[in-house]
Structure formats: C-alpha cells, structure tokens
Write an enzyme that holds these catalytic residues in place. Structure first.
Site, PDB file in Angstrom:
ATOM      1  CG  ASP A  91      -0.178   0.037   2.536  1.00 27.64           C
ATOM      2  OD1 ASP A  91       0.765  -0.762   2.711  1.00 27.64           O
ATOM      3  OD2 ASP A  91      -0.511   0.868   3.404  1.00 27.64           O
ATOM      4  CG  ASP A 122       6.915   4.417   1.945  1.00 32.41           C
ATOM      5  OD1 ASP A 122       6.891   3.257   2.343  1.00 32.41           O
ATOM      6  OD2 ASP A 122       6.381   5.360   2.554  1.00 32.41           O
ATOM      7  CD  GLU A 156       4.213   0.897   6.941  1.00 34.36           C
ATOM      8  OE1 GLU A 156       4.855   1.240   7.941  1.00 34.36           O
ATOM      9  OE2 GLU A 156       3.903   1.721   6.038  1.00 34.36           O
ATOM     10  CD  GLU A 157       2.773   4.365   4.035  1.00 35.78           C
ATOM     11  OE1 GLU A 157       2.769   5.047   5.067  1.00 35.78           O
ATOM     12  OE2 GLU A 157       3.763   4.231   3.299  1.00 35.78           O
ATOM     13  CG  ASP A 183       8.576   0.791   5.055  1.00 34.43           C
ATOM     14  OD1 ASP A 183       8.580   1.497   4.024  1.00 34.43           O
ATOM     15  OD2 ASP A 183       7.630   0.775   5.859  1.00 34.43           O
ATOM     16  CG  HIS A 377       4.758   9.369   3.175  1.00 36.66           C
ATOM     17  ND1 HIS A 377       4.146   9.279   4.400  1.00 36.66           N
ATOM     18  CD2 HIS A 377       5.088   8.097   2.852  1.00 36.66           C
ATOM     19  CE1 HIS A 377       4.136   8.024   4.803  1.00 36.66           C
ATOM     20  NE2 HIS A 377       4.703   7.283   3.870  1.00 36.66           N
TER      21      HIS A 377
HETATM   22 ZN   LIG Z   1       6.703   2.523   3.979  1.00 28.05          ZN
END
Ligand SMILES: [Zn+2]
Length: 402
Positions: A91, A122, A156-157, A183, A377
């Site tokens: 994700d 990411d 995960e996010e 990560d 991000h």
């Molecule tokens: Zn990540």
C-alpha cells in the site's frame, strides 16, 4: 556469490520494467480514500508464483468489506529449520496535491538513475529488491541457506491492522527466524535501524463556556486554558523526561504540540471548546503509560485550578521496541554491507513506528534497512535504480550466508 551479484547487475532492464509495471497499478490505502492493494497484489501474486516454491495469500476483510491481500512467497533453503523474512508493504499514501508533481504519480517515468512515482520508494523498492535477490539466486542454480520468505503486506501506511498484524497469528513467523524490513533508511545505505521510540498521540479537549468576546466574564475561554495547559505539559515533560540515548537521533524523547482543531467561526466569540493534539516519541528508557498518566494528572490539576474540564484521550499508542545489537541478523547485515557495498554501517534507533516492532514483540529480531533518499510520501517520490540493484545484492548475500 559473485555470480549471483553479477547476475543482479545484469537484470537492470528487467528490474526497471518490474518497477514501472507495478507502480502503474495504484495501491493507495483505503484509509486515505484509495482503492486498496488488490490490483497490485494480483500482479505480484503472479510474479511470486513464477519464482517461489510456495505462495500463500491471506486476505483480511476490512471494515468496509474490502479485501486486503497479504502475499507470502517461500523459496526453500538448504536448511529449512528457519526462514529469513524480507517484509515490504504494497500500500501507499495518496499522491496528494497533483500540481506539486512534475511527473505523473502512476505513469512512472524513468529519468537517468531515477524512477518517479507514488510508492516507487515506499515501499516499492523493498518489494523489487527482495524479489530480484531471490530471482538471481535461483537463476544461478543455487538455493538460499535458510528458507527465504518474501512477504508483501497490506495496510502498513494506516497502522497494519489488515497487514502484518493480521499475519501475526497465522503461525508463519517462528523464534529463530530472521527479519529484515526494507522500509526506511538513509541515502548511502549505512543506517541499520534496530530500535524505535515508543509513541503516543493524545487528543486534548478543554470544555469552557462560550460568550461574546466583549463579555469575557460571562464565559470561560477554553482556547486560553487549552494553550496554558499545552505549555504546562510541554515544560513539565521536557524537564522531567530528559534522558538521552545515543542510539537515537535526536537522542532525547520528543514532546510536540501538533494539530489544532478549528473552534469558533468568528473573531468576536470566546470559544467554549478547544481541541488540540500532542505527538510524543518516548525513549525505551521510559514507559509510555507513565508519561500519559503524568499528563492526566496535570489535566486534573488544571481543571481544578480553572474550572474548565480538560479531557485526555489516547488516539494511538505504541510501546518502544529494540533488537539486541549482537543478534544474528544485525551481524549478517553489517557483514553484507561491508563486503558487498564497502559501507561502514551505523546502528541506531528512530522516532518510531515500523512493523519491525511487531516482530520484536514476539522476540524475533528484526532490522529495518534500505538505501533511500528522503522522499517518502512527497511529491515526485522516486527510487534510484542503483539502489534497487545494490539493495538486491545485499539481500542475496544475506540469504546465502550461514
Ligand atoms: Zn513505507
């Protein structure tokens, strides 16, 4: 070993194509309004089946009835008693303000050493580099030492409820296993994360009494009391929780006043209610619960002092976690970084919150490592092709180690 490393070097075009194909299928976490991981998982499941001895899929069902896939591919090792897990997430966060991107977030663009797109780094890089490490080992006619497990998780996010936490009770991860989570990392690949601060988010609601701004004696200004309380907590915690731990940068706990909710619409009204938030990152030297209790007790004092009611709510809480510095996976990664990359590794901790904590809780040593520029991000997120290749080499090296 060199044969495997050379083979990865030769896979450059294949690695780029895999990354571009994967990132073209958006997988924005539904918690942020996205479509979820299913389409991307279908692509990856097919890829894993081309490679692995065994592929399992664990679908969680989320609160909106959406399937949240988790993929586990195993390549059997010469010694099947343990598994080296490399765990990445499928994700992504949303692309955000599209006008800030110079490249389309899902029409990944290759430009020199960079591939631009949301999730390329990411955590696309983790998926791609671990996949090609495994592929190079097998195409060299070899087997990893222990089983090699490629885990691609959902969610995960947004806290991993439908991802790694969902997988935790499936009896996959055993004591004696080794875990790498690609990560997070620094741009030369030297940083090996073995510890995380605890974290807690608090929502503070102050209840006073609304009135006209010209008649303050008729009301109780919740905004003023809220601000005073925020600063009181700020001073108190910085004074009383000041230990330093040099695994971390910054080396101390952090106590920040962050989000502020909107109160009244007009300037000439005294707010009757005030809401703001704290974000605390707390060293493993302290208990997160103790800090929260201190805030509650300060809130009680301030309530009595002012007549306003101050509520303290926990929005999110995570205890600190650490992997011992002398554990096997830490030593393996350090050796690999020196041998394969000529890097002098630095072991340390971060301000927290990765899925490694879930493994550490089960006493399975986990490290967080990748080679990454600081663009997660952000608009124009990218991964470097050289990092995809060089991280794959490190994973292949570790997988072959005894
Ligand atoms: Zn990540």
């Amino acid at each position: 070993m060199n044969e495997i490393l050379d083979r990865i070097e030769g896979m450059r075009d294949e690695i780029v194509k895999f990354t571009v194909d994967m990132i073209s299928i958006p997988a924005v976490n539904p918690a942020f309004g996205g479509q979820g991981e299913e389409a991307r998982a279908a692509f990856l499941e097919k890829k894993l089946k081309e490679l692995c001895d065994e592929v399992k899929r664990y679908d969680a069902m989320d609160e909106n009835g959406l399937k949240r896939p988790n993929l586990v591919g195993i390549i059997f090792g010469e010694d099947r008693s343990h598994t080296l897990w490399i765990l990445s997430h499928m994700d992504t966060v949303p692309e955000g303000d599209i006008s800030l991107w110079t490249h389309h977030p899902y029409g990944p663009v290759v430009d020199g050493d960079k591939i631009y797109g949301r999730g390329t780094l990411d955590d696309g890089q983790g998926i791609v580099s671990s996949y090609f490490a495994a592929k190079a080992i097998l195409e060299s006619g070899k087997r990893p030492h222990y089983n090699l497990g490629l885990v691609f998780v959902a969610d995960e996010e947004a806290g991993s409820r439908y991802g790694v936490h969902f997988l935790m009770d499936k009896n996959l991860f055993m004591p004696g296993d080794l875990v790498v989570v690609p990560d997070s990392g620094n741009s030369d690949g030297s940083f090996v994360e073995i510890a995380e601060k605890g974290s807690v988010w608090l929502k503070i609601t102050t209840h006073g009494k609304q009135s006209h701004a010209s008649m303050p004696h008729m009301g109780l200004n919740a905004h003023r009391i809220g601000m005073k309380f925020a600063l009181k907590v700020d001073d108190y915690l910085h004074e009383n929780y000041g230990k330093k731990n040099h695994l971390f940068e910054p080396p101390e706990s952090t106590f920040e006043i962050t989000k502020k909710e909107k109160n009244v619409d007009n300037v000439n009204t005294i707010p009757g209610t005030d809401v703001f938030y704290f974000d605390f990152r707390i060293l493993p030297d302290y208990r997160v619960d103790d800090v929260v209790n201190e805030v509650r007790s300060l809130a009680k004092d301030m309530s009595e002092e002012t007549g306003a009611k101050i509520e303290v709510e926990i929005v999110q809480l995570a205890e600190p976690s650490a992997t011992p510095e002398d554990s096997k996976i830490v030593n393996m990664l350090i050796t690999a970084l020196k041998e394969v990359r000529g890097i002098e590794p630095v072991i340390g901790g971060i301000g927290g919150g990765t899925v490694a904590a879930a493994f550490r809780k089960l006493d399975i040593p986990a490290v967080v490592w990748m080679t990454a520029d600081d663009v997660e991000h952000q608009p124009d997120e990218y991964c470097r092709i050289s990092n995809l290749i060089n991280d794959a080499k490190v994973f292949a090296y570790i997988a072959m180690m005894h």
